[in-house]
Design a protein around this motif. Structure first.
Motif, PDB file in Angstrom:
ATOM      1  N   GLU A 123     -43.968  11.922 -10.088  1.00 12.76           N
ATOM      2  CA  GLU A 123     -44.149  12.084  -8.915  1.00 12.76           C
ATOM      3  C   GLU A 123     -45.416  13.162  -8.455  1.00 12.76           C
ATOM      4  O   GLU A 123     -45.189  14.416  -9.202  1.00 12.76           O
ATOM      5  CB  GLU A 123     -42.921  12.564  -8.164  1.00 12.76           C
ATOM      6  CG  GLU A 123     -41.868  11.457  -7.710  1.00 12.76           C
ATOM      7  CD  GLU A 123     -40.813  12.041  -6.908  1.00 12.76           C
ATOM      8  OE1 GLU A 123     -40.519  11.699  -5.926  1.00 12.76           O
ATOM      9  OE2 GLU A 123     -39.960  12.832  -7.426  1.00 12.76           O
TER      10      GLU A 123
ATOM     11  N   THR B 277     -25.578  12.747 -12.039  1.00 18.39           N
ATOM     12  CA  THR B 277     -25.960  13.109 -10.905  1.00 18.39           C
ATOM     13  C   THR B 277     -25.230  13.498  -9.979  1.00 18.39           C
ATOM     14  O   THR B 277     -25.403  14.551  -9.251  1.00 18.39           O
ATOM     15  CB  THR B 277     -26.882  11.881 -10.253  1.00 18.39           C
ATOM     16  OG1 THR B 277     -27.738  11.317 -11.051  1.00 18.39           O
ATOM     17  CG2 THR B 277     -27.530  12.316  -9.008  1.00 18.39           C
TER      18      THR B 277
ATOM     19  N   LEU C  67     -35.688  18.043 -12.924  1.00 19.78           N
ATOM     20  CA  LEU C  67     -36.318  17.017 -13.478  1.00 19.78           C
ATOM     21  C   LEU C  67     -35.497  15.818 -13.661  1.00 19.78           C
ATOM     22  O   LEU C  67     -34.546  15.578 -14.506  1.00 19.78           O
ATOM     23  CB  LEU C  67     -37.169  17.001 -14.849  1.00 19.78           C
ATOM     24  CG  LEU C  67     -38.271  18.245 -14.827  1.00 19.78           C
ATOM     25  CD1 LEU C  67     -38.860  18.452 -16.361  1.00 19.78           C
ATOM     26  CD2 LEU C  67     -39.417  17.645 -14.020  1.00 19.78           C
ATOM     27  N   GLU C  68     -35.744  14.769 -13.023  1.00 19.98           N
ATOM     28  CA  GLU C  68     -34.763  13.432 -13.261  1.00 19.98           C
ATOM     29  C   GLU C  68     -35.587  12.208 -13.820  1.00 19.98           C
ATOM     30  O   GLU C  68     -36.882  12.203 -13.609  1.00 19.98           O
ATOM     31  CB  GLU C  68     -34.789  12.882 -11.593  1.00 19.98           C
ATOM     32  CG  GLU C  68     -33.432  13.727 -10.783  1.00 19.98           C
ATOM     33  CD  GLU C  68     -32.233  13.513 -11.241  1.00 19.98           C
ATOM     34  OE1 GLU C  68     -32.053  12.320 -12.253  1.00 19.98           O
ATOM     35  OE2 GLU C  68     -31.274  14.226 -11.161  1.00 19.98           O
TER      36      GLU C  68
ATOM     37  N   THR D 211     -36.653   6.503  -7.202  1.00 16.09           N
ATOM     38  CA  THR D 211     -36.497   8.028  -7.022  1.00 16.09           C
ATOM     39  C   THR D 211     -35.177   8.333  -6.383  1.00 16.09           C
ATOM     40  O   THR D 211     -34.906   9.428  -5.886  1.00 16.09           O
ATOM     41  CB  THR D 211     -37.607   8.485  -6.023  1.00 16.09           C
ATOM     42  OG1 THR D 211     -37.593   7.974  -4.904  1.00 16.09           O
ATOM     43  CG2 THR D 211     -39.060   8.092  -6.545  1.00 16.09           C
TER      44      THR D 211
ATOM     45  N   ASP E  80     -32.278   9.142  -7.565  1.00 15.93           N
ATOM     46  CA  ASP E  80     -31.656  10.240  -8.250  1.00 15.93           C
ATOM     47  C   ASP E  80     -32.448  11.628  -7.577  1.00 15.93           C
ATOM     48  O   ASP E  80     -31.742  12.504  -7.145  1.00 15.93           O
ATOM     49  CB  ASP E  80     -31.360  10.364  -9.658  1.00 15.93           C
ATOM     50  CG  ASP E  80     -30.257   9.283 -10.023  1.00 15.93           C
ATOM     51  OD1 ASP E  80     -29.459   8.644  -9.209  1.00 15.93           O
ATOM     52  OD2 ASP E  80     -29.994   9.195 -11.226  1.00 15.93           O
ATOM     53  N   ALA E  81     -33.650  11.659  -7.909  1.00 15.72           N
ATOM     54  CA  ALA E  81     -34.237  12.815  -7.298  1.00 15.72           C
ATOM     55  C   ALA E  81     -34.038  12.955  -5.905  1.00 15.72           C
ATOM     56  O   ALA E  81     -33.949  14.075  -5.175  1.00 15.72           O
ATOM     57  CB  ALA E  81     -35.710  12.658  -7.583  1.00 15.72           C
ATOM     58  N   ASP E  82     -33.997  11.864  -5.061  1.00 14.38           N
ATOM     59  CA  ASP E  82     -33.611  12.065  -3.669  1.00 14.38           C
ATOM     60  C   ASP E  82     -32.452  12.666  -3.228  1.00 14.38           C
ATOM     61  O   ASP E  82     -32.013  13.491  -2.420  1.00 14.38           O
ATOM     62  CB  ASP E  82     -33.857  10.641  -2.873  1.00 14.38           C
ATOM     63  CG  ASP E  82     -35.099   9.977  -2.894  1.00 14.38           C
ATOM     64  OD1 ASP E  82     -36.170  10.774  -2.963  1.00 14.38           O
ATOM     65  OD2 ASP E  82     -35.384   8.749  -2.686  1.00 14.38           O
TER      66      ASP E  82
ATOM     67  N   ARG F  44     -32.596  16.364  -4.359  1.00 12.00           N
ATOM     68  CA  ARG F  44     -33.366  16.976  -3.049  1.00 12.00           C
ATOM     69  C   ARG F  44     -32.600  17.234  -1.716  1.00 12.00           C
ATOM     70  O   ARG F  44     -32.749  18.314  -1.158  1.00 12.00           O
ATOM     71  CB  ARG F  44     -34.753  16.299  -2.910  1.00 12.00           C
ATOM     72  CG  ARG F  44     -35.656  16.601  -3.880  1.00 12.00           C
ATOM     73  CD  ARG F  44     -36.985  16.015  -3.388  1.00 12.00           C
ATOM     74  NE  ARG F  44     -37.301  14.603  -3.531  1.00 12.00           N
ATOM     75  CZ  ARG F  44     -37.712  13.861  -4.305  1.00 12.00           C
ATOM     76  NH1 ARG F  44     -38.509  14.616  -5.438  1.00 12.00           N
ATOM     77  NH2 ARG F  44     -37.767  12.590  -4.607  1.00 12.00           N
TER      78      ARG F  44
ATOM     79  N   ALA G 119     -36.756  18.946  -6.865  1.00  6.81           N
ATOM     80  CA  ALA G 119     -36.436  18.002  -8.017  1.00  6.81           C
ATOM     81  C   ALA G 119     -37.777  17.121  -8.098  1.00  6.81           C
ATOM     82  O   ALA G 119     -38.418  16.900  -6.877  1.00  6.81           O
ATOM     83  CB  ALA G 119     -35.414  17.085  -7.624  1.00  6.81           C
ATOM     84  N   LEU G 120     -38.039  16.489  -9.221  1.00  9.54           N
ATOM     85  CA  LEU G 120     -39.061  15.795  -9.320  1.00  9.54           C
ATOM     86  C   LEU G 120     -38.605  14.645 -10.088  1.00  9.54           C
ATOM     87  O   LEU G 120     -38.001  14.702 -11.239  1.00  9.54           O
ATOM     88  CB  LEU G 120     -40.345  16.621 -10.028  1.00  9.54           C
ATOM     89  CG  LEU G 120     -41.622  15.609 -10.361  1.00  9.54           C
ATOM     90  CD1 LEU G 120     -42.796  16.802  -9.986  1.00  9.54           C
ATOM     91  CD2 LEU G 120     -41.869  15.043 -11.642  1.00  9.54           C
ATOM     92  N   GLN G 121     -39.199  13.335  -9.899  1.00 13.14           N
ATOM     93  CA  GLN G 121     -38.854  12.046 -10.511  1.00 13.14           C
ATOM     94  C   GLN G 121     -39.892  11.701 -11.668  1.00 13.14           C
ATOM     95  O   GLN G 121     -40.936  11.798 -11.296  1.00 13.14           O
ATOM     96  CB  GLN G 121     -38.547  10.982  -9.672  1.00 13.14           C
ATOM     97  CG  GLN G 121     -37.981   9.724 -10.214  1.00 13.14           C
ATOM     98  CD  GLN G 121     -36.527   9.727 -10.619  1.00 13.14           C
ATOM     99  OE1 GLN G 121     -35.853  10.276  -9.570  1.00 13.14           O
ATOM    100  NE2 GLN G 121     -35.972   9.627 -11.849  1.00 13.14           N
TER     101      GLN G 121
END
Length: 284
Positions: A15, A107, A127-128, A134, A136-138, A141, A147-149
C-alpha cells in the motif's frame, strides 16, 4: 521464490508504494515516507542480484540449478533480515511475527490485543500479509492502529525485503511495537527470517491435535504457541493434552498459552508476554 513450492515474488504490492518500470525493464519503487536509508529501492526484473558470467544453459536444470536458486533466495533473504533486525533493535522496536494456518484467528486476536494496547500507547503498528485484498488491514485500522497491507500475489509468505519496504512506509518510531501478520500458511513462512524479535505461532483447536507433528518446521521456529479458540472446546473432540504433547515433541519447553479472543481466556497472560518482550526490546 519459495524453497518448497516455487512461488514467485514478481507481483508483490505494498500500500502506498508506486512502481515505475523503465524501458530496460528496471523496476523502481517509491513509497510515501521512509524511515531508513533505502528511500528508493531499485530492482532488476530478473529477480536475483548476482551475475552469471559463465554460460550455464538449461541442460542441468534438474538438480544443481534448483539447489543454487534455493540457496541464493534464502541467502538474499537472510541479508535483508539481518539489516531489518539491526534497524529494529537499534531503535528499540519490538517486532513479533505472527504465523499460522488460514483461519486460526490471527486478525481477531490482533484486534482484541490492539484494543487493550492502544488504550495506553499509540506506538503500535501492524504489517498485514495476504495474497490479495486489504480486508485485514482495514479491520486493524478500524481499531485505531496504523496498518499497512502487503499483497504477495502468487507468493505464500512474507519475505524480509517486503517487511523492509513496509516498515519504511509505516515509519515506527523508537520504542514502538510492530506486529507482522504473516500469510496464512504452516509451511513457507517458517523458512523466511523477517528480522523479527520473536515468532508467535497460533494453533487453533479446530485444526486437530497433530498439526505440530505434521508441520514441525513451523512449530520448531516458535518462541510462543497460542492455542486459540479455546471457547469452542465444549463443542469439539480436541485433545488438549495430545496437542501439548505434540508441541513438546517437536520443540520441548516451548511456552504455550491457551487463549480465546472471543471470551478473553488467556488474554491477560498473552498481553503480559508481549509486555515482557517489549521491555527487553526497549532496554538500552
Amino acid at each position: 521464490m519459495c524453497e518448497t513450492c516455487g512461488c514467485g515474488d514478481g507481483n508483490v504490492r505494498i500500500e502506498g508504494e508506486h512502481t515505475h518500470v523503465h524501458a530496460d525493464g528496471t523496476v523502481v519503487r517509491h513509497t510515501h515516507g521512509h524511515a531508513h536509508a533505502h528511500e528508493h529501492e531499485h530492482e532488476h526484473g530478473h529477480g536475483h542480484e548476482h551475475e552469471h558470467g559463465h554460460g550455464h544453459g538449461h541442460e542441468h536444470a534438474h538438480g544443481p540449478t534448483v539447489i543454487e536458486l534455493e540457496a541464493d533466495v534464502l541467502a538474499k533473504n537472510a541479508r535483508a533480515a539481518a539489516h531489518n533486525r539491526g534497524w529494529f533493535e537499534g531503535r528499540g522496536v519490538l517486532v513479533l511475527n505472527m504465523m499460522s494456518s488460514p483461519g486460526s484467528g490471527k486478525t481477531t486476536l490482533l484486534e482484541k490485543t490492539l484494543g487493550t494496547l492502544l488504550a495506553t500507547s499509540k506506538d503500535v503498528f501492524v504489517l498485514e500479509g495476504d495474497q490479495e485484498t486489504t480486508r485485514d488491514a482495514d479491520r486493524i485500522r478500524a481499531t485505531g492502529a496504523r496498518a499497512l497491507q502487503i499483497n504477495t500475489g502468487k507468493g505464500c509468505h512474507l519475505e524480509a525485503d517486503m517487511v523492509m519496504r513496509g516498515a519504511s512506509a509505516l515509519e515506527p518510531p523508537p520504542g514502538s511495537l510492530l506486529f507482522i501478520e504473516n500469510v496464512g500458511n504452516l509451511v513457507c513462512p517458517a523458512l523466511f527470517d523477517l528480522g523479527e524479535a520473536a515468532r508467535v505461532v497460533l494453533f487453533s483447536v479446530t485444526e486437530g491435535e497433530d498439526k505440530p507433528l505434521k508441520y514441525p518446521h513451523m512449530f520448531r521456529a516458535a518462541d510462543l504457541v497460542l492455542l486459540t479458540k479455546v471457547d469452542l472446546l465444549p463443542h469439539l473432540d480436541f485433545d488438549m493434552a495430545a496437542a501439548r504433547k505434540a508441541i513438546d515433541t517437536v520443540k520441548p519447553k516451548t511456552p504455550v498459552l491457551e487463549v480465546s479472543a472471543r471470551s478473553g481466556t488467556g488474554m491477560p497472560e498473552w498481553l503480559q508476554w508481549v509486555a515482557a518482550r517489549n521491555s527487553i526490546a526497549r532496554a538500552p
